[in-house]
Design an enzyme around this catalytic site. Structure first.
Site, short mmCIF file in Angstrom:
data_model
loop_
_atom_site.label_atom_id
_atom_site.label_comp_id
_atom_site.label_asym_id
_atom_site.label_seq_id
_atom_site.Cartn_x
_atom_site.Cartn_y
_atom_site.Cartn_z
N HIS A 187 0.87 -1.18 0.00
CA HIS A 187 0.00 0.00 0.00
C HIS A 187 0.89 1.22 0.00
CE1 HIS A 187 -3.33 2.68 0.82
NE2 HIS A 187 -2.51 3.31 1.64
N ASP A 192 -16.30 1.33 4.71
CA ASP A 192 -15.29 2.37 4.44
C ASP A 192 -15.85 3.42 3.48
OD1 ASP A 192 -12.59 3.52 4.59
OD2 ASP A 192 -12.55 3.04 2.46
N ARG A 231 -16.49 11.25 6.66
CA ARG A 231 -15.27 11.93 7.15
C ARG A 231 -14.93 13.12 6.27
NH1 ARG A 231 -11.10 7.47 6.62
NH2 ARG A 231 -9.61 9.08 7.19
N SER A 289 -9.34 2.71 7.81
CA SER A 289 -9.78 2.81 6.42
C SER A 289 -8.83 2.02 5.50
CB SER A 289 -9.83 4.29 6.02
OG SER A 289 -9.99 4.44 4.64
N LYS A 336 -9.54 -2.43 4.11
CA LYS A 336 -9.56 -2.86 2.70
C LYS A 336 -8.45 -3.89 2.45
CE LYS A 336 -9.67 1.52 1.84
NZ LYS A 336 -9.70 2.90 1.39
#
Ligand code: URA
Length: 448
Positions: free
Chosen positions: A85, A172, A179, A194, A198
């Site tokens: 990520h 999410d 948010r 968040s 995922k």
């Protein structure tokens, strides 16, 4: 009767008391089902923003969000499931190199079928580019996979590259939107939940996190990156995922290009070992080395794994695997080359040249990101259309010597306001007389 009072839970977080697991689960599940209102969750999110959550509460929040939808079905085979990520930056294209590189190296060193990369990616937002946009610059490529197609792709190709679906972590989607309009995006526990909800829905064994900090990243300070990294690694490990975070600089764009089709071509040249920009090389090989080491269940040292990655650059096996990344999902590589030729003819070129001889001392990533957005390569709303062909090419990087009149940046655009582009470039680029060294791209590794 409702099991909990939303008001009481908001009060607890507001007054810095801890919630228990059932209370956190209730907030997420009831909000996704629609039995809690936006105003309840808005108030709770703001309490979290102001007071934070403990690591345990963050783990429970992450798991409740992960469990709000389907997960990538896990086959019985003993392969290691890994992903990476990135928090995103200008010219950040490493995923397109890492997927074929890690698959190729793991097959060679750890045996056929040793690894699976189930990569669920996003589109770019603001000025950070998204992996899906880059992939889709190859005509025919589809990131719209059903879970059945994704599972088949994992079995056949050992990876897939797909977009978020309505079934994956619906919590999410709903919470992120809330948010966004309640000014609570910038909260570490909420960001962690968040991102990791995922990633955990991908059913991973390992995760390598590329945390970027600097003028072109969403975190400007190293210590903010470190705090986020420590929490991400901690919560991932509490979820039985072997995770590490690498902090890397984002003060100048990564690689020689920024812009979707341009970056795909640069990745191709990188894996063919024809052109490897120093920053892209440093960051990609660090991430690849860690990914391969984790895939070996840490039996292979990061140093040895990195060497193994370097060795396959330029091989026909890696080139095949790179092309398969597109063709396996409908992409037509020859059509991509035709697309590039036609874009080169139809796009306007603006060359920004050095006014004097010296050394490039600044090529500001944040300003380059804003320029990309202005010429149409970035979106400010999730559903906005973008131009996949426009972009920037960096002929010089920080530390390089330049002669007066030499090209520093080329801008490929469609009728942008040239005067405005030149002002933007002028404010982003400095050439000094003194020699400067290029940036140290890698700042630190969080592995505990
Ligand atoms: N990326 C995400 O997926 N979520 C955040 O909250 C921030 C970055």
């Amino acid at each position: 009767m409702k099991p909990f009072s939303a008001r009481a839970l908001i009060e607890k977080t507001r007054d810095k008391h801890r919630l228990n697991k059932e209370e956190v689960q209730y907030l997420v599940n009831a909000y996704v089902e629609g039995t809690l209102n936006d105003y309840h969750l808005s108030a709770w999110l703001m309490a979290v923003y102001l007071n934070g959550l403990s690591r345990e509460e963050t783990v429970w929040l992450t798991h409740a969000m992960r469990d709000s939808g389907v997960k990538v079905p896990r086959e019985a085979a003993a392969s290691f499931w890994i992903d990476k990520h990135s928090t995103g930056g200008v010219g950040d294209k490493t995923s397109l190199i890492l997927v074929p590189l890690v698959v190729t190296v793991c097959e060679k060193w750890l045996g056929p079928g040793a690894v699976r990369i189930p990569m669920v990616s996003g589109r770019g937002l603001g000025y950070t580019g998204g992996t899906l946009d880059k992939l889709e610059s190859v005509p025919g490529f589809s990131s719209n996979l059903t879970m059945e197609a994704a599972t088949r792709a994992l079995e056949q190709n050992h990876f897939f590259m797909m977009g978020q679906t309505a079934q994956l972590v619906p919590a999410d989607r709903k919470l992120y939107a809330l948010r966004d309009c309640t000014a609570t995006i910038e909260s570490i526990p909420l960001i962690v939940a968040s991102i990791l909800s995922k990633k955990l829905a991908e059913n991973l064994d390992g995760l390598v996190i590329d945390l970027k900090w600097g003028s072109g990243a969403f975190m400007h300070k190293q210590e903010d990156g470190r705090r986020l990294g420590e929490m991400l690694v901690g919560v991932a490990r509490d979820s039985d995922v072997d995770a590490v975070a690498i902090l890397s600089r984002m003060d100048e764009p990564l690689g020689y290009t920024a812009g979707h089709a341009l970056e795909v071509q640069e990745c191709y040249e990188y894996i063919c070992d024809k052109r490897r920009e120093r920053g892209l090389d440093n960051v990609t090989l660090a991430l690849a080395g860690w990914m391969v080491s984790l895939c070996s269940r840490r039996k292979l040292s990061v140093g040895a794994a990195t060497e193994a990655c370097k060795e396959v650059l330029g091989s026909s096996k890696l080139e095949e695997q790179f092309l398969r990344m597109f063709t396996a999902q409908g992409g037509d590589w020859e059509a991509f080359q035709r697309r590039r030729e036609s874009a080169q003819k139809s796009l306007q070129h603006l060359e920004y040249r050095a006014a004097k001889a010296g050394f490039l001392s600044r090529l500001d990533a944040g300003e380059m990101g804003r320029l990309l957005w202005e010429i149409g390569a970035g979106r400010d709303q999730v559903d906005a259309q973008i131009d996949l062909d426009v972009g920037l090419e960096f002929h010089k990087k920080v530390g390089d010597a330049v002669q007066a009149g030499e090209k520093i940046v080329s801008v490929y655009h469609r009728g942008a306001d040239v005067a405005q582009v030149e002002v933007r470039l002028g404010s982003a680029i400095d050439v000094g007389e003194a020699a400067v060294s290029g940036p140290a791209w890698l700042s630190e590794v969080i592995d505990e």
